[in-house]
Design a protein around this motif. Structure first.
Motif, PDB file in Angstrom:
ATOM      1  N   ALA A   1      -5.087 -24.411  -2.487  1.00 35.58           N
ATOM      2  CA  ALA A   1      -4.077 -23.677  -2.097  1.00 35.58           C
ATOM      3  C   ALA A   1      -3.840 -22.296  -1.708  1.00 35.58           C
ATOM      4  CB  ALA A   1      -3.019 -24.117  -3.324  1.00 35.58           C
ATOM      5  N   THR A   2      -5.035 -21.651  -1.890  1.00 32.70           N
ATOM      6  CA  THR A   2      -4.771 -20.375  -1.313  1.00 32.70           C
ATOM      7  C   THR A   2      -5.051 -20.389   0.246  1.00 32.70           C
ATOM      8  OG1 THR A   2      -7.258 -19.791  -1.851  1.00 32.70           O
ATOM      9  CG2 THR A   2      -5.490 -19.276  -3.402  1.00 32.70           C
ATOM     10  N   HIS A   3      -5.359 -21.438   0.838  1.00 35.50           N
ATOM     11  CA  HIS A   3      -5.664 -21.630   2.252  1.00 35.50           C
ATOM     12  C   HIS A   3      -4.234 -21.877   3.046  1.00 35.50           C
ATOM     13  CE1 HIS A   3     -10.031 -22.847   1.657  1.00 35.50           C
ATOM     14  NE2 HIS A   3     -10.077 -21.786   1.257  1.00 35.50           N
ATOM     15  N   ARG A   4      -3.643 -20.975   3.576  1.00 39.19           N
ATOM     16  CA  ARG A   4      -2.409 -21.001   4.382  1.00 39.19           C
ATOM     17  C   ARG A   4      -2.774 -20.893   5.776  1.00 39.19           C
ATOM     18  NH1 ARG A   4       1.493 -20.388   0.282  1.00 39.19           N
ATOM     19  NH2 ARG A   4       0.438 -20.854  -1.627  1.00 39.19           N
ATOM     20  N   VAL A   5      -2.361 -22.007   6.613  1.00 38.57           N
ATOM     21  CA  VAL A   5      -2.986 -21.948   8.158  1.00 38.57           C
ATOM     22  C   VAL A   5      -1.625 -22.447   8.991  1.00 38.57           C
ATOM     23  CG1 VAL A   5      -5.247 -22.336   7.553  1.00 38.57           C
ATOM     24  CG2 VAL A   5      -3.740 -24.074   7.684  1.00 38.57           C
ATOM     25  N   LEU A   6      -1.874 -22.218  10.221  1.00 36.34           N
ATOM     26  CA  LEU A   6      -0.943 -22.603  11.099  1.00 36.34           C
ATOM     27  C   LEU A   6      -1.385 -23.929  11.623  1.00 36.34           C
ATOM     28  CD1 LEU A   6      -0.548 -19.679  13.396  1.00 36.34           C
ATOM     29  CD2 LEU A   6       1.245 -20.685  12.016  1.00 36.34           C
ATOM     30  N   ASN A   7      -2.690 -24.256  11.876  1.00 30.05           N
ATOM     31  CA  ASN A   7      -3.129 -25.616  12.249  1.00 30.05           C
ATOM     32  C   ASN A   7      -3.941 -26.146  11.307  1.00 30.05           C
ATOM     33  OD1 ASN A   7      -4.564 -27.707  13.639  1.00 30.05           O
ATOM     34  ND2 ASN A   7      -4.426 -26.702  15.499  1.00 30.05           N
ATOM     35  N   MET A   8      -3.301 -27.277  10.644  1.00 32.63           N
ATOM     36  CA  MET A   8      -4.105 -27.997   9.529  1.00 32.63           C
ATOM     37  C   MET A   8      -5.444 -28.743  10.116  1.00 32.63           C
ATOM     38  SD  MET A   8      -4.493 -27.979   6.012  1.00 32.63           S
ATOM     39  CE  MET A   8      -3.055 -27.123   5.852  1.00 32.63           C
ATOM     40  N   GLU A   9      -5.131 -29.452  11.140  1.00 30.10           N
ATOM     41  CA  GLU A   9      -6.131 -30.180  11.578  1.00 30.10           C
ATOM     42  C   GLU A   9      -7.286 -29.433  12.063  1.00 30.10           C
ATOM     43  OE1 GLU A   9      -6.716 -33.043  15.539  1.00 30.10           O
ATOM     44  OE2 GLU A   9      -4.905 -33.011  14.479  1.00 30.10           O
ATOM     45  N   LYS A  10      -7.236 -28.245  12.471  1.00 29.93           N
ATOM     46  CA  LYS A  10      -8.072 -27.414  13.001  1.00 29.93           C
ATOM     47  C   LYS A  10      -8.808 -26.889  11.646  1.00 29.93           C
ATOM     48  CE  LYS A  10      -9.288 -23.049  15.360  1.00 29.93           C
ATOM     49  NZ  LYS A  10      -8.671 -21.777  16.064  1.00 29.93           N
ATOM     50  N   HIS A  11      -8.077 -26.420  10.684  1.00 33.25           N
ATOM     51  CA  HIS A  11      -8.634 -25.786   9.471  1.00 33.25           C
ATOM     52  C   HIS A  11      -9.441 -26.872   8.661  1.00 33.25           C
ATOM     53  CE1 HIS A  11      -8.764 -23.926   5.662  1.00 33.25           C
ATOM     54  NE2 HIS A  11      -8.060 -24.995   4.845  1.00 33.25           N
ATOM     55  N   LEU A  12      -9.243 -28.037   8.389  1.00 25.99           N
ATOM     56  CA  LEU A  12      -9.672 -29.215   7.734  1.00 25.99           C
ATOM     57  C   LEU A  12     -11.450 -29.096   8.526  1.00 25.99           C
ATOM     58  CD1 LEU A  12      -7.197 -31.731   6.882  1.00 25.99           C
ATOM     59  CD2 LEU A  12      -8.186 -29.837   5.548  1.00 25.99           C
ATOM     60  N   LYS A  13     -11.426 -29.002   9.731  1.00 30.14           N
ATOM     61  CA  LYS A  13     -12.790 -29.097  10.374  1.00 30.14           C
ATOM     62  C   LYS A  13     -13.783 -27.799   9.884  1.00 30.14           C
ATOM     63  CE  LYS A  13     -11.252 -31.213  14.698  1.00 30.14           C
ATOM     64  NZ  LYS A  13     -11.019 -31.250  16.061  1.00 30.14           N
TER      65      LYS A  13
ATOM     66  N   ASN B   1       7.756 -11.766   1.656  1.00 32.18           N
ATOM     67  CA  ASN B   1       8.052 -10.733   2.716  1.00 32.18           C
ATOM     68  C   ASN B   1       7.434 -11.203   4.158  1.00 32.18           C
ATOM     69  OD1 ASN B   1       9.054  -8.934   0.819  1.00 32.18           O
ATOM     70  ND2 ASN B   1       6.960  -8.216   0.427  1.00 32.18           N
ATOM     71  N   TYR B   2       6.901 -12.418   4.175  1.00 27.10           N
ATOM     72  CA  TYR B   2       6.308 -13.029   5.502  1.00 27.10           C
ATOM     73  C   TYR B   2       7.546 -13.283   6.423  1.00 27.10           C
ATOM     74  CZ  TYR B   2       3.579 -16.000   8.541  1.00 27.10           C
ATOM     75  OH  TYR B   2       2.931 -16.564   9.810  1.00 27.10           O
ATOM     76  N   ARG B   3       7.344 -12.951   7.648  1.00 25.36           N
ATOM     77  CA  ARG B   3       8.504 -13.136   8.551  1.00 25.36           C
ATOM     78  C   ARG B   3       8.002 -13.928   9.908  1.00 25.36           C
ATOM     79  NH1 ARG B   3      11.299 -12.351   4.792  1.00 25.36           N
ATOM     80  NH2 ARG B   3      12.341 -10.838   4.570  1.00 25.36           N
ATOM     81  N   GLY B   4       6.554 -14.475   9.801  1.00 25.01           N
ATOM     82  CA  GLY B   4       6.052 -15.008  10.956  1.00 25.01           C
ATOM     83  C   GLY B   4       6.259 -16.608  11.094  1.00 25.01           C
ATOM     84  N   PRO B   5       5.539 -17.387  11.826  1.00 26.24           N
ATOM     85  CA  PRO B   5       5.657 -18.843  11.762  1.00 26.24           C
ATOM     86  C   PRO B   5       5.303 -19.467  10.360  1.00 26.24           C
ATOM     87  CG  PRO B   5       3.922 -18.069  13.072  1.00 26.24           C
ATOM     88  CD  PRO B   5       4.528 -17.019  12.923  1.00 26.24           C
ATOM     89  N   PRO B   6       5.867 -20.417   9.922  1.00 26.29           N
ATOM     90  CA  PRO B   6       5.670 -21.010   8.767  1.00 26.29           C
ATOM     91  C   PRO B   6       4.077 -21.422   8.747  1.00 26.29           C
ATOM     92  CG  PRO B   6       6.929 -22.557  10.020  1.00 26.29           C
ATOM     93  CD  PRO B   6       6.784 -21.242  11.091  1.00 26.29           C
ATOM     94  N   LEU B   7       3.406 -21.251   7.441  1.00 22.66           N
ATOM     95  CA  LEU B   7       2.065 -21.723   7.215  1.00 22.66           C
ATOM     96  C   LEU B   7       2.107 -22.819   6.493  1.00 22.66           C
ATOM     97  CD1 LEU B   7       0.475 -18.249   6.806  1.00 22.66           C
ATOM     98  CD2 LEU B   7       0.570 -19.602   9.007  1.00 22.66           C
ATOM     99  N   GLN B   8       1.157 -23.839   6.750  1.00 24.83           N
ATOM    100  CA  GLN B   8       1.046 -24.916   5.865  1.00 24.83           C
ATOM    101  C   GLN B   8      -0.085 -24.805   4.682  1.00 24.83           C
ATOM    102  OE1 GLN B   8      -0.671 -27.857   8.800  1.00 24.83           O
ATOM    103  NE2 GLN B   8       1.411 -28.441   9.725  1.00 24.83           N
ATOM    104  N   THR B   9       0.074 -25.262   3.840  1.00 26.37           N
ATOM    105  CA  THR B   9      -0.775 -25.199   2.555  1.00 26.37           C
ATOM    106  C   THR B   9      -1.839 -26.180   2.588  1.00 26.37           C
ATOM    107  OG1 THR B   9       1.015 -24.070   1.363  1.00 26.37           O
ATOM    108  CG2 THR B   9      -0.911 -24.744   0.148  1.00 26.37           C
ATOM    109  N   CYS B  10      -3.244 -25.733   2.468  1.00 26.34           N
ATOM    110  CA  CYS B  10      -4.296 -26.912   2.389  1.00 26.34           C
ATOM    111  C   CYS B  10      -4.160 -27.761   1.079  1.00 26.34           C
ATOM    112  CB  CYS B  10      -5.666 -26.149   2.463  1.00 26.34           C
ATOM    113  SG  CYS B  10      -6.945 -27.102   2.234  1.00 26.34           S
ATOM    114  N   LYS B  11      -4.219 -28.797   0.925  1.00 25.04           N
ATOM    115  CA  LYS B  11      -4.291 -29.726  -0.060  1.00 25.04           C
ATOM    116  C   LYS B  11      -5.474 -29.542  -1.082  1.00 25.04           C
ATOM    117  CE  LYS B  11      -5.071 -34.179   1.001  1.00 25.04           C
ATOM    118  NZ  LYS B  11      -4.320 -35.643   0.927  1.00 25.04           N
TER     119      LYS B  11
END
Length: 93
Positions: A45-57, A32-42
């Motif tokens: 997998a429950t981590h879904r983020v817009l900016n993976m580089e920032k997330h990995l920090k 049902n999500y209609r926002g910008p695509p989220l990336q899945t953290c490898k």
């Protein structure tokens, strides 16, 4: 049930979900999500983020992975100590 941890759904911030139920919830909520695509953290997998580089920090799973990898490299490159006669020291106890 008060000792269970909760997380926030990455697709709808108003959803507060028990962490053990998050994987199933994400699958349903993503449809049902209609926002910008989220990336899945490898690393989780429950981590879904817009900016993976920032997330990995900040991702505990990634940071633990890096730490474990560094330990494995250190252990594999460790040179065993030598006795005066040139034989390896027996480090198995």
């Amino acid at each position: 049930m008060s000792d269970c941890e909760y997380g926030i759904c990455p697709y709808d911030k108003s959803h507060r979900i028990l962490l053990f139920r998050m994987p199933k919830h994400i699958i349903k909520c993503e449809k049902n999500y209609r926002g910008p695509p989220l990336q899945t953290c490898k690393y989780n997998a429950t981590h879904r983020v817009l900016n993976m580089e920032k997330h990995l920090k900040e991702c505990d799973y990634y940071l633990r992975s890096i730490e474990n990898h560094a330990v494995q490299i250190a252990l594999s490159s460790r040179i065993p100590p030598k006795l005066e006669d040139g034989h390896d020291v027996d480090t198995s106890l």
